[in-house]
Design a protein around this motif. Structure first.
Motif, PDB file in Angstrom:
ATOM      1  N   ARG A   1       0.834  -1.203   0.000  1.00 37.98           N
ATOM      2  CA  ARG A   1       0.000   0.000   0.000  1.00 37.98           C
ATOM      3  C   ARG A   1       0.871   1.257   0.000  1.00 37.98           C
ATOM      4  N   LEU A   2       1.959   1.219   0.764  1.00 39.16           N
ATOM      5  CA  LEU A   2       2.850   2.369   0.864  1.00 39.16           C
ATOM      6  C   LEU A   2       3.503   2.683  -0.471  1.00 39.16           C
ATOM      7  N   ASP A   3       3.972   1.644  -1.165  1.00 39.61           N
ATOM      8  CA  ASP A   3       4.613   1.852  -2.458  1.00 39.61           C
ATOM      9  C   ASP A   3       3.624   2.387  -3.485  1.00 39.61           C
ATOM     10  N   ALA A   4       2.396   1.861  -3.462  1.00 39.00           N
ATOM     11  CA  ALA A   4       1.374   2.341  -4.395  1.00 39.00           C
ATOM     12  C   ALA A   4       1.057   3.809  -4.142  1.00 39.00           C
ATOM     13  N   THR A   5       0.975   4.171  -2.876  1.00 41.40           N
ATOM     14  CA  THR A   5       0.705   5.567  -2.520  1.00 41.40           C
ATOM     15  C   THR A   5       1.827   6.474  -3.008  1.00 41.40           C
ATOM     16  N   GLU A   6       3.060   6.022  -2.856  1.00 43.60           N
ATOM     17  CA  GLU A   6       4.198   6.831  -3.290  1.00 43.60           C
ATOM     18  C   GLU A   6       4.170   7.049  -4.799  1.00 43.60           C
ATOM     19  N   VAL A   7       3.877   5.988  -5.547  1.00 45.08           N
ATOM     20  CA  VAL A   7       3.811   6.104  -7.009  1.00 45.08           C
ATOM     21  C   VAL A   7       2.738   7.103  -7.427  1.00 45.08           C
ATOM     22  N   LEU A   8       1.554   6.999  -6.833  1.00 45.69           N
ATOM     23  CA  LEU A   8       0.433   7.836  -7.251  1.00 45.69           C
ATOM     24  C   LEU A   8       0.559   9.282  -6.765  1.00 45.69           C
ATOM     25  N   MET A   9       1.153   9.480  -5.602  1.00 47.27           N
ATOM     26  CA  MET A   9       1.324  10.845  -5.111  1.00 47.27           C
ATOM     27  C   MET A   9       2.378  11.609  -5.910  1.00 47.27           C
ATOM     28  N   ASN A  10       3.192  10.892  -6.668  1.00 47.23           N
ATOM     29  CA  ASN A  10       4.145  11.545  -7.566  1.00 47.23           C
ATOM     30  C   ASN A  10       3.490  11.990  -8.869  1.00 47.23           C
ATOM     31  N   GLU A  11       2.220  11.600  -9.063  1.00 48.16           N
ATOM     32  CA  GLU A  11       1.458  12.022 -10.240  1.00 48.16           C
ATOM     33  C   GLU A  11       0.719  13.322  -9.924  1.00 48.16           C
ATOM     34  N   ARG A  12       0.620  14.194 -10.890  1.00 44.47           N
ATOM     35  CA  ARG A  12      -0.041  15.473 -10.664  1.00 44.47           C
ATOM     36  C   ARG A  12      -1.558  15.391 -10.795  1.00 44.47           C
ATOM     37  N   ASP A  13      -2.027  14.533 -11.682  1.00 42.39           N
ATOM     38  CA  ASP A  13      -3.436  14.551 -12.065  1.00 42.39           C
ATOM     39  C   ASP A  13      -4.305  13.673 -11.181  1.00 42.39           C
ATOM     40  N   ARG A  14      -5.529  14.124 -10.963  1.00 40.54           N
ATOM     41  CA  ARG A  14      -6.533  13.264 -10.333  1.00 40.54           C
ATOM     42  C   ARG A  14      -6.943  12.181 -11.328  1.00 40.54           C
ATOM     43  N   GLY A  15      -7.340  11.053 -10.779  1.00 39.01           N
ATOM     44  CA  GLY A  15      -7.827   9.979 -11.640  1.00 39.01           C
ATOM     45  C   GLY A  15      -6.753   9.058 -12.160  1.00 39.01           C
ATOM     46  N   VAL A  16      -5.494   9.329 -11.849  1.00 39.22           N
ATOM     47  CA  VAL A  16      -4.423   8.396 -12.193  1.00 39.22           C
ATOM     48  C   VAL A  16      -4.534   7.202 -11.243  1.00 39.22           C
ATOM     49  N   PHE A  17      -4.366   6.010 -11.753  1.00 42.65           N
ATOM     50  CA  PHE A  17      -4.650   4.820 -10.952  1.00 42.65           C
ATOM     51  C   PHE A  17      -3.684   3.691 -11.267  1.00 42.65           C
ATOM     52  N   LEU A  18      -3.768   2.649 -10.442  1.00 43.12           N
ATOM     53  CA  LEU A  18      -3.091   1.388 -10.705  1.00 43.12           C
ATOM     54  C   LEU A  18      -3.881   0.280 -10.025  1.00 43.12           C
TER      55      LEU A  18
ATOM     56  N   ALA B   1      -5.656 -13.620  -0.963  1.00 51.62           N
ATOM     57  CA  ALA B   1      -5.068 -14.121  -2.202  1.00 51.62           C
ATOM     58  C   ALA B   1      -6.119 -14.183  -3.311  1.00 51.62           C
ATOM     59  N   GLY B   2      -5.773 -13.682  -4.475  1.00 56.60           N
ATOM     60  CA  GLY B   2      -6.680 -13.710  -5.619  1.00 56.60           C
ATOM     61  C   GLY B   2      -7.466 -12.431  -5.802  1.00 56.60           C
ATOM     62  N   ASP B   3      -7.567 -11.614  -4.747  1.00 58.09           N
ATOM     63  CA  ASP B   3      -8.265 -10.338  -4.845  1.00 58.09           C
ATOM     64  C   ASP B   3      -7.299  -9.243  -5.301  1.00 58.09           C
ATOM     65  N   TYR B   4      -7.876  -8.127  -5.705  1.00 58.34           N
ATOM     66  CA  TYR B   4      -7.074  -7.005  -6.174  1.00 58.34           C
ATOM     67  C   TYR B   4      -7.449  -5.739  -5.408  1.00 58.34           C
ATOM     68  N   VAL B   5      -6.631  -4.695  -5.596  1.00 57.88           N
ATOM     69  CA  VAL B   5      -6.925  -3.392  -5.018  1.00 57.88           C
ATOM     70  C   VAL B   5      -6.772  -2.342  -6.113  1.00 57.88           C
ATOM     71  N   LEU B   6      -7.784  -1.515  -6.281  1.00 55.29           N
ATOM     72  CA  LEU B   6      -7.736  -0.398  -7.217  1.00 55.29           C
ATOM     73  C   LEU B   6      -7.302   0.840  -6.431  1.00 55.29           C
ATOM     74  N   CYS B   7      -6.142   1.387  -6.755  1.00 58.22           N
ATOM     75  CA  CYS B   7      -5.592   2.547  -6.060  1.00 58.22           C
ATOM     76  C   CYS B   7      -5.718   3.767  -6.959  1.00 58.22           C
ATOM     77  N   VAL B   8      -6.332   4.819  -6.448  1.00 56.90           N
ATOM     78  CA  VAL B   8      -6.653   5.979  -7.279  1.00 56.90           C
ATOM     79  C   VAL B   8      -6.156   7.261  -6.624  1.00 56.90           C
ATOM     80  N   ARG B   9      -5.513   8.116  -7.418  1.00 50.98           N
ATOM     81  CA  ARG B   9      -5.077   9.439  -6.953  1.00 50.98           C
ATOM     82  C   ARG B   9      -6.281  10.369  -6.944  1.00 50.98           C
ATOM     83  N   GLU B  10      -6.674  10.804  -5.734  1.00 53.56           N
ATOM     84  CA  GLU B  10      -7.765  11.762  -5.605  1.00 53.56           C
ATOM     85  C   GLU B  10      -7.152  13.162  -5.507  1.00 53.56           C
ATOM     86  N   ASP B  11      -7.845  14.112  -4.883  1.00 55.93           N
ATOM     87  CA  ASP B  11      -7.321  15.476  -4.778  1.00 55.93           C
ATOM     88  C   ASP B  11      -6.019  15.529  -3.978  1.00 55.93           C
TER      89      ASP B  11
END
Length: 318
Positions: free
Chosen positions: A19-36, A44-54
């Motif tokens: 979660r920490l690494d995903a947050t770091e990647v997305l907070m380095n993006e300027r735009d809202r709506g950037v995701f991974l 196991a088998g589930d996923y997480v959609l991480c989205v850059r908000e405001d």
């Protein structure tokens, strides 16, 4: 609005990631709506959609569920046939403060060979210890697709390589993707054996580093993909004795020709099993699977732990 190809899984799927690494990647993006999209760390088998908000990154759990003979992906109260359809839906609908606009930028990930890998399949990419490779795709936990400096592409075993610091050729350091346990026991990527390993590797402990020589258990182990999906529990015979650290109460003591019931194989090479009534862990390099086992030598059955999957809109525990 930015557009992206939802069918290009490699552009938005980041695989195993904290979660920490995903947050770091997305907070380095300027735009809202950037995701991974990353793997869930709790189910196991589930996923997480991480989205850059405001001013934050939101994490939305995606449950993979099976209804009769069909697989669905659920996020909140919405159900989708596959992940591309889920992403398409949220390019038109808001998750919290924004729809999805584009995947986060991926930096080329480079790894360095920890051991020689000769390969045995035509899809493999042979490499030498110290060779730099660029990761193209993380197909499985233990096998990735990579490219060498000559442009050749193929599959590599994950535990045979290490990350490169800052992803540059000049800064490749020992940052293992999987650990090395017990002096001289390289942790390979599957249940069975595949290509020779180097005799001399660096063995690290908290206080010392020493060069491993023949006295430190040279192993000529190679690995087969066919055994990656071996049904567990399965039985293995101990081929190398091991006396664990006295302070490690969960490590199993191994004696040659012991028969151990393997209950779990981990990517770090520390497998779990039962031997002589005791449950614990051991290095996979000390055992080899056997197809037929005398039940008189078999330990008691293992227990399984059930995980309940709840419908939750945010992945706070990831």
């Amino acid at each position: 609005m930015d557009t992206f190809d939802v069918s290009n899984r490699n552009s938005w799927y980041f695989g195993t990631m904290s979660r920490l690494d995903a947050t770091e990647v997305l907070m380095n993006e300027r735009d809202r709506g950037v995701f991974l999209v990353r793997d869930s760390n709790s189910i196991a088998g589930d996923y997480v959609l991480c989205v850059r908000e405001d001013t934050k990154v939101s994490n939305y759990i995606i449950n993979k569920i099976q209804q009769q003979d069909q697989i669905f992906y659920r996020i909140g109260d919405q159900l989708f046939e596959n992940l591309p359809k889920l992403l398409t839906f949220y390019t038109l609908h808001y998750l919290d403060t924004t729809p999805l606009r584009r995947p986060a930028s991926k930096k080329p990930e480079k790894v360095i060979g920890k051991f020689d890998f000769d390969g045995s399949d035509q899809d493999d990419l042979p490499f030498r210890r110290g060779e730099i490779l660029t990761v193209i795709r993380k197909d499985e936990d233990q096998w990735w697709t990579a490219k060498n400096q000559q442009g050749q592409i193929g599959q590599i075993p994950v535990p045979y390589v290490q990350r490169c610091e800052e992803n540059t050729d000049d800064n490749c350091i020992d940052r293992p993707l999987s650990s090395i346990s017990n002096c001289g026991n390289p942790l390979g990527p599957s249940n069975s054996l595949r290509s020779p390993l180097l005799a001399n590797v660096t063995c690290k402990s908290d206080a010392t580093e020493s060069l491993i020589t023949a006295n430190c258990h040279q192993l000529s182990n190679s690995l087969k993909k066919s055994d990656l999906h071996r049904k567990l529990p399965a039985y293995a015979r101990v081929k190398q004795a091991r006396v664990p650290n006295a302070y490690d109460k969960t490590a199993l003591k191994l004696e040659i020709d012991d028969v151990i019931k393997v209950t779990k194989t981990n990517i770090n090479g520390q497998w779990e099993g039962e031997l002589k009534g005791k449950k614990g862990h051991f290095p996979f390099t000390h055992v080899e699977f056997i197809d037929d086992c005398d039940p008189l030598h078999s330990p008691e059955s293992n227990t399984t732990e059930a995980h309940s999957v709840q419908s939750t809109k945010n992945d706070w525990g990831e």
